[in-house]
Design a protein around this motif. Structure first.
Motif, PDB file in Angstrom:
ATOM      1  N   MET A   1       0.851  -1.169   0.000  1.00 38.09           N
ATOM      2  CA  MET A   1       0.000   0.000   0.000  1.00 38.09           C
ATOM      3  C   MET A   1       0.895   1.230   0.000  1.00 38.09           C
ATOM      4  N   ASN A   2       0.699   2.111  -0.931  1.00 36.86           N
ATOM      5  CA  ASN A   2       1.420   3.379  -0.981  1.00 36.86           C
ATOM      6  C   ASN A   2       0.421   4.504  -0.743  1.00 36.86           C
ATOM      7  N   THR A   3       0.779   5.428   0.146  1.00 34.70           N
ATOM      8  CA  THR A   3      -0.065   6.581   0.442  1.00 34.70           C
ATOM      9  C   THR A   3       0.690   7.848   0.106  1.00 34.70           C
ATOM     10  N   ASN A   4       0.085   8.709  -0.724  1.00 35.96           N
ATOM     11  CA  ASN A   4       0.650  10.015  -0.992  1.00 35.96           C
ATOM     12  C   ASN A   4       0.448  10.835   0.278  1.00 35.96           C
ATOM     13  N   GLN A   5       1.538  11.191   0.965  1.00 36.91           N
ATOM     14  CA  GLN A   5       1.445  11.826   2.273  1.00 36.91           C
ATOM     15  C   GLN A   5       0.875  13.239   2.207  1.00 36.91           C
ATOM     16  N   THR A   6       0.844  13.862   1.034  1.00 36.60           N
ATOM     17  CA  THR A   6       0.281  15.198   0.901  1.00 36.60           C
ATOM     18  C   THR A   6      -1.214  15.147   0.625  1.00 36.60           C
ATOM     19  N   THR A   7      -1.646  14.285  -0.322  1.00 35.75           N
ATOM     20  CA  THR A   7      -3.050  14.247  -0.713  1.00 35.75           C
ATOM     21  C   THR A   7      -3.847  13.166   0.006  1.00 35.75           C
ATOM     22  N   GLY A   8      -3.172  12.139   0.537  1.00 32.28           N
ATOM     23  CA  GLY A   8      -3.868  11.028   1.174  1.00 32.28           C
ATOM     24  C   GLY A   8      -4.310   9.961   0.191  1.00 32.28           C
ATOM     25  N   LYS A   9      -4.076  10.159  -1.121  1.00 34.27           N
ATOM     26  CA  LYS A   9      -4.463   9.175  -2.127  1.00 34.27           C
ATOM     27  C   LYS A   9      -3.652   7.897  -1.911  1.00 34.27           C
ATOM     28  N   GLN A  10      -4.349   6.762  -1.964  1.00 29.20           N
ATOM     29  CA  GLN A  10      -3.693   5.487  -1.715  1.00 29.20           C
ATOM     30  C   GLN A  10      -3.734   4.602  -2.954  1.00 29.20           C
ATOM     31  N   THR A  11      -2.654   3.820  -3.151  1.00 24.13           N
ATOM     32  CA  THR A  11      -2.565   2.869  -4.243  1.00 24.13           C
ATOM     33  C   THR A  11      -2.138   1.524  -3.682  1.00 24.13           C
ATOM     34  N   LEU A  12      -2.908   0.484  -3.992  1.00 23.23           N
ATOM     35  CA  LEU A  12      -2.599  -0.877  -3.550  1.00 23.23           C
ATOM     36  C   LEU A  12      -2.248  -1.687  -4.782  1.00 23.23           C
ATOM     37  N   THR A  13      -1.066  -2.308  -4.796  1.00 24.08           N
ATOM     38  CA  THR A  13      -0.632  -3.150  -5.903  1.00 24.08           C
ATOM     39  C   THR A  13      -0.363  -4.544  -5.364  1.00 24.08           C
ATOM     40  N   ILE A  14      -0.977  -5.548  -5.996  1.00 21.18           N
ATOM     41  CA  ILE A  14      -0.763  -6.945  -5.612  1.00 21.18           C
ATOM     42  C   ILE A  14      -0.152  -7.653  -6.808  1.00 21.18           C
ATOM     43  N   SER A  15       0.994  -8.301  -6.595  1.00 19.08           N
ATOM     44  CA  SER A  15       1.660  -9.064  -7.653  1.00 19.08           C
ATOM     45  C   SER A  15       1.875 -10.489  -7.160  1.00 19.08           C
ATOM     46  N   PHE A  16       1.611 -11.458  -8.013  1.00 19.40           N
ATOM     47  CA  PHE A  16       1.847 -12.857  -7.689  1.00 19.40           C
ATOM     48  C   PHE A  16       3.169 -13.281  -8.318  1.00 19.40           C
ATOM     49  N   SER A  17       4.078 -13.792  -7.516  1.00 18.52           N
ATOM     50  CA  SER A  17       5.397 -14.157  -8.028  1.00 18.52           C
ATOM     51  C   SER A  17       5.424 -15.559  -8.636  1.00 18.52           C
ATOM     52  N   ASN A  18       4.431 -16.392  -8.313  1.00 18.85           N
ATOM     53  CA  ASN A  18       4.367 -17.743  -8.859  1.00 18.85           C
ATOM     54  C   ASN A  18       3.121 -17.891  -9.718  1.00 18.85           C
ATOM     55  N   GLN A  19       3.116 -18.897 -10.559  1.00 19.27           N
ATOM     56  CA  GLN A  19       1.976 -19.152 -11.425  1.00 19.27           C
ATOM     57  C   GLN A  19       0.750 -19.478 -10.577  1.00 19.27           C
ATOM     58  N   ILE A  20      -0.380 -18.938 -10.964  1.00 17.21           N
ATOM     59  CA  ILE A  20      -1.633 -19.185 -10.260  1.00 17.21           C
ATOM     60  C   ILE A  20      -2.319 -20.376 -10.912  1.00 17.21           C
ATOM     61  N   SER A  21      -2.634 -21.388 -10.099  1.00 22.13           N
ATOM     62  CA  SER A  21      -3.263 -22.588 -10.652  1.00 22.13           C
ATOM     63  C   SER A  21      -4.688 -22.793 -10.134  1.00 22.13           C
ATOM     64  N   THR A  22      -5.139 -21.937  -9.225  1.00 20.95           N
ATOM     65  CA  THR A  22      -6.510 -22.009  -8.715  1.00 20.95           C
ATOM     66  C   THR A  22      -7.102 -20.607  -8.692  1.00 20.95           C
ATOM     67  N   ALA A  23      -8.402 -20.541  -8.492  1.00 20.99           N
ATOM     68  CA  ALA A  23      -9.094 -19.246  -8.457  1.00 20.99           C
ATOM     69  C   ALA A  23      -8.703 -18.473  -7.196  1.00 20.99           C
ATOM     70  N   TYR A  24      -8.649 -17.142  -7.308  1.00 19.52           N
ATOM     71  CA  TYR A  24      -8.359 -16.264  -6.184  1.00 19.52           C
ATOM     72  C   TYR A  24      -9.485 -15.266  -6.025  1.00 19.52           C
ATOM     73  N   SER A  25      -9.761 -14.917  -4.791  1.00 21.67           N
ATOM     74  CA  SER A  25     -10.695 -13.844  -4.481  1.00 21.67           C
ATOM     75  C   SER A  25      -9.953 -12.846  -3.604  1.00 21.67           C
ATOM     76  N   ILE A  26      -9.947 -11.582  -3.994  1.00 23.76           N
ATOM     77  CA  ILE A  26      -9.252 -10.541  -3.242  1.00 23.76           C
ATOM     78  C   ILE A  26     -10.286  -9.531  -2.771  1.00 23.76           C
ATOM     79  N   ASP A  27     -10.353  -9.317  -1.453  1.00 19.95           N
ATOM     80  CA  ASP A  27     -11.275  -8.359  -0.860  1.00 19.95           C
ATOM     81  C   ASP A  27     -10.470  -7.303  -0.116  1.00 19.95           C
ATOM     82  N   TYR A  28     -10.986  -6.096  -0.052  1.00 18.87           N
ATOM     83  CA  TYR A  28     -10.349  -5.057   0.754  1.00 18.87           C
ATOM     84  C   TYR A  28     -11.420  -4.142   1.319  1.00 18.87           C
ATOM     85  N   LYS A  29     -11.058  -3.449   2.393  1.00 14.81           N
ATOM     86  CA  LYS A  29     -11.955  -2.485   3.027  1.00 14.81           C
ATOM     87  C   LYS A  29     -11.333  -1.110   2.929  1.00 14.81           C
TER      88      LYS A  29
END
Length: 126
Positions: A1-29
């Protein structure tokens, strides 16, 4: 999670380093931090994937936020933290801070983190 400390804008980046062989569900609040009576929260999600099927999808949504009931006064302001050595008064570079909400006298959700810059300061906007 990266937060711009001046504006408060946040960016979340998720990267998978290995091959995905099953379904994934990603939730966030998301924590809504607004002192306005009526406000709109906007959120944009971009998904890109390569494999058996290439996926590129952008989704943007907005949610109306209505604050009502009770009473309170206050203003969102910029917060500048200055860290100095107690004995010498010199600025301290690289000091880490975390800002949490408080609910019923208990530490709540993590709102921001930061590290002091070359002037010994962190500047959190909003």
């Amino acid at each position: 999670m990266n937060t711009n400390q001046t504006t408060g804008k946040q960016t979340l980046t998720i990267s998978f380093s290995n091959q995905i062989s099953t379904a994934y569900s990603i939730d966030y609040k998301a924590l809504i931090n607004s002192s306005l009576t009526n406000d709109t929260l906007s959120n944009t999600v971009s998904i890109t994937g390569n494999g058996e099927k290439t996926v590129n999808q952008d989704v943007t949504s907005s949610t109306k936020v209505v604050n009502n009931g009770g009473s309170a006064t206050g203003t969102n302001l910029n917060l500048v933290i200055q860290k100095n050595d107690q004995d010498t008064g010199k600025v301290i570079v690289g000091a880490e801070f975390a800002l949490y909400s408080v609910s019923n006298g208990q530490k709540g959700q993590l709102l921001r983190t930061g590290t002091t810059d070359s002037n010994g300061q962190i500047n959190w906007g909003n």
